[in-house]
Enzyme design. Structure first.
Site, PDB file in Angstrom:
ATOM      1  N   CYS A   1      62.082  15.478  29.689  1.00  0.00           N
ATOM      2  CA  CYS A   1      62.636  14.695  28.660  1.00  0.00           C
ATOM      3  C   CYS A   1      64.018  14.355  29.233  1.00  0.00           C
ATOM      4  CB  CYS A   1      62.704  15.494  27.406  1.00  0.00           C
ATOM      5  SG  CYS A   1      63.349  14.405  26.217  1.00  0.00           S
TER       6      CYS A   1
ATOM      7  N   HIS B   1      56.647  15.922  26.499  1.00  0.00           N
ATOM      8  CA  HIS B   1      56.959  17.293  26.030  1.00  0.00           C
ATOM      9  C   HIS B   1      55.470  18.319  26.422  1.00  0.00           C
ATOM     10  CE1 HIS B   1      61.140  17.629  25.041  1.00  0.00           C
ATOM     11  NE2 HIS B   1      60.647  16.284  24.646  1.00  0.00           N
TER      12      HIS B   1
ATOM     13  N   GLU C   1      55.211  21.140  26.971  1.00  0.00           N
ATOM     14  CA  GLU C   1      55.489  22.344  26.534  1.00  0.00           C
ATOM     15  C   GLU C   1      54.682  22.319  25.095  1.00  0.00           C
ATOM     16  OE1 GLU C   1      57.904  20.249  26.761  1.00  0.00           O
ATOM     17  OE2 GLU C   1      59.038  20.513  25.227  1.00  0.00           O
TER      18      GLU C   1
END
Ligand SMILES: Nc1ncnc2c1ncn2[C@@H]1O[C@H](COP(=O)(O)OP(=O)(O)O)[C@@H](O)[C@H]1O
Ligand SMILES: Nc1ncnc2c1ncn2[C@@H]1O[C@H](COP(=O)(O)OP(=O)(O)O)[C@@H](O)[C@H]1O
Ligand SMILES: [Mg+2]
Ligand SMILES: [Mg+2]
Lengths: 1034, 373
Positions: free
Chosen positions: B248, B347, B349
């Site tokens: 990001c 993202h 994650e």
């Protein structure tokens, strides 16, 4: 990889007649597939026995075969058409099983047909419960503990490790047919036996119960690059234990944390990969324990399904359309998202509204059948509603159900209501809302029914303040797959309520015509009406107007946003329709095609000053008001059966004898022949009135008609522009009058009505059409008795038979009617003088749901009970009839043992049937009376015991499989009567059971005809070509 | 109690106040994710932003510790259509609205969020605020005007930890420049055997490599990457000797470090359904997104039309454009070829969102271990 160029011709299989568990959603998906594949330049061959489908309209395929969906006929089609590929994933379980069979019997290999979408092994891995379990275990996914059994003993042995309660599920059946929940050991024996009988491979799966867990479904799509997306998550408000088809469901899922939802998502992806569905959509079902967060895989369907249709309508992501493109080689990223145009299909829709689906039941039509909901599906249709909030959507869904009778629980107190909630039944939410109104707490309700408190809190608020969700202003919002992140191009709308209206509707300058759909499918109002609405939309567009559709049935083609210029997914109530009228300001509204649903709104719409197209509400009332209609017939000099209208028991008894027995009795307000009965005496009438006192409260009208016994019933569909009349089809029923027109087989053209009679029928029909002032469609039902013609009823609207007739004669009646309603004159439409002079015979046969309803009497009567229909076409009546029987699932035997037992009045007729069957080499067995009658005519007949006369009796015979054909005419449907037991046994074992003489005779003749081998298959395109030539020749 | 959303262009949407009894101003943005509200509120990347949730029902499963993406709420307010508290949801440790109140975060419900989103979509993300009725529109307008606009704003300093902290004790040591790192990033690294150092974003290159880490990680975070010249400079000193990875904002910073520009998207990418294509493998991942700025392609164009990896040379050798967003074809990732390094804009994650890209963490740690060996 783009489009495959190594295949040119693709065979698509439909799902056949509408049955419980397999409804209009497969017409929706089939139509999308046909459109896409034709656009892609493939030649499309289609087989579907259901004439009421849009997919079987000749223009949707290059060759359309309305033939039985059985290996024989389909192999014949394959041999004739030589397709390169078979796409089996769009026709439900039927198509999947059929594809499997065609692979196993070598037909596919013999003719070099490739299975696309899902290959044989993938289908097997998903459909064979045992293989599926192994596959899941290999993928490291958990399922409920379970055992497989092929006999009751095996099942009993397994009881130890699965335990009770236990979920019994037959392999390879649809909608869980024949399965159930066993709570006690004897339940267990019973349900297992039933399951073994229901399973085509005699196998049941015995599952550890996770009753009460949350039930979730994910709609998954995969392309050959192994890219996978989740189109939609669906949460069942009803916990595990109620079939998803019978559950109230919500999209998207509401109660899972993001973490837990992502785990479901990961598992759904793992499932589709493990099963190996290479391209297309699948439906994966999970059970989730919200507390332990344990997840179990329940099943996966490697094809489009009821849920995928729902998901498509809920998100705007057209699963079937995309599945078809994937099957011919495209990748998700190569397919544009229809709605945004700018983004690819390789994404996951996100929605900013709530969707609620409600099942529609029909228990009122099956006295004696329990309305408890369990693991096998019982609903006959569904309604979907979209709202900005769950309460808006739920309340709109309640409105969309259109129940004929609303359940009142005023006498029950909160405790009684709570107790009722412990066994989920069709009315559980009405009970729940009432319980909340009577002060029940969320905790208490959760206690009893296990529904997640999130839903219960919302429902409690709704129960206590039903208007709250609708405060503020109605605001039409768009369904756009992306929560407004991109601009939507496809005009698909729903009403939400917001502080201030912010409509998103974009209209061009073309004037619009609103078509009112038919709402949830139910017995008496099914796909036929959706077919007509779709035709209306096509016609309105051709006529240069914007077609605007209003409907709330997620299964249908009419609610495909491709069908109209603007789709409003809304309940069909006056208020909701007026809301749309407000923003659309249409040139006119069409109420003629959606069955009773829109017709009921006609008066209200007119009162509100809304212009209605076609037949006026006055004309509709003139047809429906028996007094006024009777007067019209008198004026025209036409006969109707003597009748009277009574408002009390005494009056009824008085009129009864005046009209003359036998009488056909019915309450005035019900549709589809509800609560209609034939009574033969004052006692019979009194008994009926007593039994129905509840349903026709005081002052409610009761209609009494002289019942015409053994009359031939005739159905006519005609067009009228106010002056000219054009007769589309005259159908002669196979069963005599007294069997609801929706349930009896009929043949077109009529095979035994003389020319004078046909002319009189034409002349009567024209007279009635003009007399009523019909502009559009008219359906008239007649009874012919002793050379006399009686008018039974006239419906100035699209009838159930419109699609059948249109396909039989090759002329789209609904489209022509719509043009007339838009102002065209019949005489300008150059219609053939005599549409029926085609050289083929078409038979329509009804498909009944008795096998889904334990405890239902499998006998036909004046009340409609069928869920669907099939069509058989051939050069002669018997062959067409045989095809129709086969297509309806009751293939007639070539030989074997025929069991005949009939009422005394029917004995002479029975002899004729016995004669034919005997000549065909059948062994005839009969109960005493019938046997004597038959033997008297010198036909050998063996006597067997009635149930009362001790074993081995007839039911034993049938259950042992020693009978191949049953002819049994009812002696008045006394529940649990011999006849009841016999028909029940026959239905359960899937043995053809004819309950009328005429049906029996037709069957006998059909068997004779079938002797000349597998009948030829012909495409509609060929038939219509021939018909046109025949027409031109005159 | 009544409340309203006011945008800098004067557009107003009414609703009811919920959460803390206060007002909030900042940039009004929207996220299209249908779940994961608490993760979003606690994601430092949302600093100084008011989150509009496009999904109407928010709060359905309450609030819990496991959903925290940092130790506090960073978003300034929640704008919702139909908020519920749900303190009794299984797994909930607190009701959603109670929790917002505890955290002192104002929120508004009953708002026609779809109308609001459609406005932002066409007018672009802008400053605005959530105000209780007692605050007049005039006051509200002043409060909004007092808010700086996102462009040129260094928010990393606001969210970065005061001093170095270390998490986990695995076999590989990763020095992260903490511009607002999400817990799930740290969790994913630690789960795979990493020790993660979280450095203040003002740390010098020397400080970052003081403990001789095996790799450098560039975190997600709020604000305009163009305002973080000092981090970019630090970064330029770090690239080369050891693998550098970023997510990001980290992706934007590495991109700037290798000479690419960044720009503000009209209304950003925030949601859990964006398709991103790996230009090397052709595979498509459904990704979790949360960014208002994006990287300009090597050719100087804001969108990438090529469907295969674009290579170009940088001060650090050859670089390859590795990922592209299939929605608007903006840059979603790059790989350094001559030195070990790579970043993604989205993202992996999750937290919230799909897990399609978790494998990137495995790949990341394998590379570190290989480089270390
Ligand atoms: N192990 C189980 N415990 C409780 N209910 C179950 C179990 N398995 C299935 N069910 C219920 O039975 C229904 C039908 O089962 P399913 O496997 O979906 O068969 P079908 O092929 O008819 O959809 C499910 O929707 C679910 O509600
Ligand atoms: N007078 C009658 N004599 C014999 N059969 C009748 C008579 N009236 C109705 N029926 C039978 O009952 C069925 C249903 O009656 P109908 O008036 O058509 O009701 P619906 O509105 O349900 O179609 C008809 O299809 C016909 O078979
Ligand atoms: Mg199922
Ligand atoms: Mg009728």
């Amino acid at each position: 990889m783009p489009r495959r160029n190594d295949i040119h011709k693709i065979l698509i299989l439909g799902s056949g007649p509408i049955v419980i568990g397999q409804a209009a959603e497969f017409d929706y998906s089939g139509v999308q597939a046909c459109k896409v594949l034709k656009d892609e330049g493939y030649e499309v061959v289609l087989v579907n026995s259901n004439p009421a489908t849009i997919m079987t309209d000749p223009e949707f395929a290059d060759a359309t075969y309305v033939e039985p969906l059985l290996p024989g006929p389909v192999a014949a089609v394959i041999e004739r058409e030589r397709p390169d590929a078979l796409l089996p994933t769009l026709g439900g379980q039927t198509a999947l099983n059929l594809a499997k069979a065609l692979h196993e019997d070598g037909s596919l290999e013999r003719f070099g047909v490739e299975l696309i979408g899902a290959d044989y092994d993938a289908i097997a891995r998903a459909e064979d419960r045992d293989l599926f379990r192994q596959t899941m275990e290999r993928a490291g996914l958990r399922m409920p503990r379970s055992a497989i059994a092929t006999s009751v003993d095996e099942a009993l042995a397994a009881l130890g490790d699965v335990g009770l309660p236990c979920i019994v599920r037959p392999a390879f059946t649809l909608g869980g047919r024949g399965g159930g929940i066993a709570r006690t050991e004897e339940d267990y024996r019973r349900v297992v036996a039933r399951g073994l009988a229901a399973s085509p491979i005699g196998q049941v799966l015995l599952d550890e119960s996770v009753l009460g867990w949350g039930e979730f479904e994910l709609e998954v799509m995969r392309d050959h690059n192994d890219n996978v997306v989740i189109v939609c998550s669906i949460e069942n408000v009803d916990p595990m234990g109620v079939h998803t088809g019978d559950s109230v469901t919500v999209a998207p899922q509401q109660t899972l944390t993001d973490r837990l939802y992502q785990r479901l998502r990961d598992q759904a992806i793992a499932v589709i990969r493990a099963v190996g569905v290479e391209t297309g959509g699948s439906n994966v079902q999970f059970a989730v324990d919200p507390v332990s967060e344990e997840i179990l895989v329940i099943e996966m369907n490697p094809r489009v399904s009821r849920s995928s249709a729902l998901a498509s309508k809920a998100t705007g992501f057209p699963i079937a359309k995309i599945a078809a493109r994937l099957a011919v080689g495209y990748a998700l990223e190569e397919i544009p998202n229809d709605i945004t145009k700018v983004t690819p299909a390789s994404f996951e829709p996100t929605i900013d509204y709530v969707v609620v689906k409600w099942p529609r039941f029909a228990f009122e039509k099956f006295p004696g059948v329990s309305s408890d909901l369990t693991t096998h599906m019982k609903s006959v249709g569904e309604a979907m509603a979209i709202g900005r909030t769950f309460q808006q959507a739920f309340a709109k869904a309640l409105r969309s159900r259109e129940l004929d009778s609303s359940t009142a629980f005023s006498e029950l107190d909160a405790d009684a209501l709570l107790t009722a909630l412990e066994r989920p039944a069709a009315d559980r939410y009405d009970v729940m809302l009432e319980a909340f109104r009577k002060g029940a707490t969320v905790e208490a309700v959760h206690e009893r029914c296990g529904v997640d408190p999130w839903f219960l809190r919302e429902l409690r608020e709704l129960a206590l303040d039903p208007d709250a969700p609708f405060r503020g202003e109605r605001s039409y919002k768009a369904v756009d797959t992306c929560a407004a992140e991109f601009e939507a191009r496809t005009p698909y709308f729903y009403s939400g309520w917001e502080r201030r209206a912010a409509h998103e509707i974009e209209k061009g300058d073309r004037s619009s015509v609103i078509i009112l759909g038919s709402g949830p499918n139910r017995i008496g109002q099914g796909i036929e009406f959706d077919y007509c609405c779709v035709h209306a939309a096509m016609t309105v567009r051709d006529a240069g107007r914007d077609a605007v559709m209003i409907n709330c049935n997620p299964e249908t083609v009419s609610t495909d946003y491709d069908t109209s210029d603007r789709l409003y997914f809304e309940p069909l109530t006056l208020e909701d329709v007026l809301g749309v009228v407000d923003v659309e300001r249409p040139e006119g509204v069409i109420v003629q095609f959606g069955g009773q649903t829109p017709l009921k709104l006609a008066a209200g719409l007119q009162a509100a000053g809304v212009p209605l197209l076609g037949t006026s509400p006055e004309a509709i009332d003139l047809a429906e008001d028996r007094g006024r209609f009777g007067a019209l017939l008198d004026r025209l000099g036409y006969q109707a059966p003597p009748y009277a209208t009574a408002h009390s028991v005494e009056e009824a008894l008085r009129c009864g004898s005046k009209v003359g027995y036998p009488l056909l009795v019915r309450p005035s307000y019900v549709l589809g022949g509800r609560a209609m009965e034939i009574v033969y005496s004052d006692d019979g009438l009194r008994d009926y009135l007593v039994r129905n006192a509840g349903s026709n409260g005081n002052g409610r009208e009761i209609f009494l008609d002289r019942f015409l016994e053994n009359a031939i019933e005739v159905d006519v569909d005609a067009l009228c522009d106010g002056e000219d009349v054009w007769i589309g089809g005259i159908m002669q029923h196979v069963e005599e009058a007294g069997i609801h027109s929706g349930d009896s087989a009929c043949v077109l053209p009529p095979h035994s009505l003389g020319h004078q009679m046909l002319d009189r029928i034409r002349e009567h029909t024209a007279g009635i059409a003009r007399g009523l002032g019909v502009v559009g469609l008219l359906n008239v039902q007649y009874a012919v008795l002793g050379g006399e013609l009686y008018v039974i009823e006239a419906n100035p609207r699209a009838s159930r038979t419109i699609p059948f007739v249109s396909k039989a004669i090759g002329i789209p009646l609904a489209k022509i009617a719509c043009r007339v309603m838009l102002g065209a004159r019949l005489r300008d439409l150059d219609l053939p003088a005599e549409p029926m002079r085609a050289d083929h015979v078409s038979v329509k046969e009804a498909v009944l749901p008795f096998d889904r309803f334990e405890g239902a009497d499998a006998v036909l009567g004046p009340e409609m009970r069928s869920t669907g229909e099939v069509m058989g076409v051939a050069r002669d009546f018997p062959t067409a009839f045989a095809k129709a029987q086969a297509a309806a699932g009751a293939a007639l035997p070539a030989g074997g043992t025929a069991f005949v037992t009939v009422t005394d009045s029917d004995k002479p007729g029975a002899v004729a049937i016995a004669q034919t069957l005997h000549d065909l080499g059948f062994r005839i067995v009969a109960t005493r009376g019938t046997a004597e009658a038959i033997e008297r005519m010198g036909i050998p007949a063996e006597r067997i015991n009635k149930v009362g006369e001790g074993s081995p009796h007839v039911v034993d015979w049938i259950e042992r499989g020693d009978v191949d054909l049953v002819v049994n005419t009812p002696t008045g449907s006394g529940a649990r009567s011999d006849g009841w037991e016999i028909r029940r046994a026959a239905v359960t074992r899937g043995i053809p059971c004819l309950t009328t003489l005429s049906g029996g005779l037709a069957a006998a003749r059909a068997i004779a005809a079938a002797r000349s081998g597998e009948p030829a298959v012909t495409s509609l395109q060929e038939l219509h070509g021939r018909a046109a030539r025949a027409g031109a020749a005159t | 109690m009544g409340a309203y959303v006011l945008l800098e262009d004067g557009t107003r949407f009414d609703g009811e106040a919920c959460g803390a009894d206060a007002h909030a101003t900042g940039e009004v943005v929207f996220t299209t994710g249908m779940s994961g509200y608490q993760e979003s509120m606690t994601d430092p990347s949302f600093a100084r932003q008011l989150i509009t949730f496009t999904y109407p029902h928010v709060g359905n499963y309450g609030a819990s510790a496991e959903a925290m993406e940092s130790d506090r709420v960073w978003a300034r307010a929640a704008i919702m259509r139909a908020a519920v508290n749900r303190e009794d949801a299984p797994g909930a440790e607190r009701g959603w609205l109670d929790w917002l109140r505890d955290c002192g975060v104002p929120a508004i419900t009953g708002v026609d969020t779809r109308a609001l989103v459609r406005h932002i979509r066409s007018a672009g993300a802008m400053r605005g605020g959530v105000f209780p009725e007692r605050i007049s529109e005039a006051e509200a307008r002043e409060l909004i005007a007092a808010e700086p606009s996102m462009v040129g704003l260094d928010l990393a300093r606001e969210v970065t930890p005061p001093e170095l902290t270390v998490v986990g004790d695995g076999d590989v040591r990763i020095a992260a420049i903490d511009t607002g790192i999400k817990s799930s990033i740290v969790r994913n690294l630690v789960q795979r055997g990493a020790t993660v150092e979280l450095h203040p974003c003002t740390a010098t290159a020397a400080e970052v490599v003081a403990s001789a880490p095996d790799a450098v990680f560039l975190a997600n975070g709020p604000g305009d990457p163009a305002a973080l010249g000092y981090v970019v400079d630090t970064l330029r000193e770090l690239i080369g000797p050891r693998p550098v990875f970023g997510i990001c904002l980290g992706h934007q910073l590495l991109s700037r470090a290798v000479g690419l520009e960044t720009f503000k998207l009209p209304f950003g990418h925030r949601g859990a359904n964006h398709p991103v294509k790996d230009l090397e493998t052709g595979r498509i991942e459904i990704t979790s997104q949360n960014h208002g700025f994006a990287v300009v392609g090597p050719g100087g164009a804001r969108t990438v039309d090529a469907d295969e990896p674009v290579r170009w040379s940088t001060d650090f050798g050859e670089a390859r454009l590795s990922h592209v967003n299939l929605y608007d074809r903006t840059v979603e990732g790059l790989t350094l070829l001559d030195v070990a390094g790579g970043t993604v804009q989205y993202h992996p994650e999750a937290g919230p969102g799909p897990n399609d890209s978790l494998y990137l963490f495995d790949r990341f740690l394998d590379q570190i271990r290989r480089a270390a060996a």
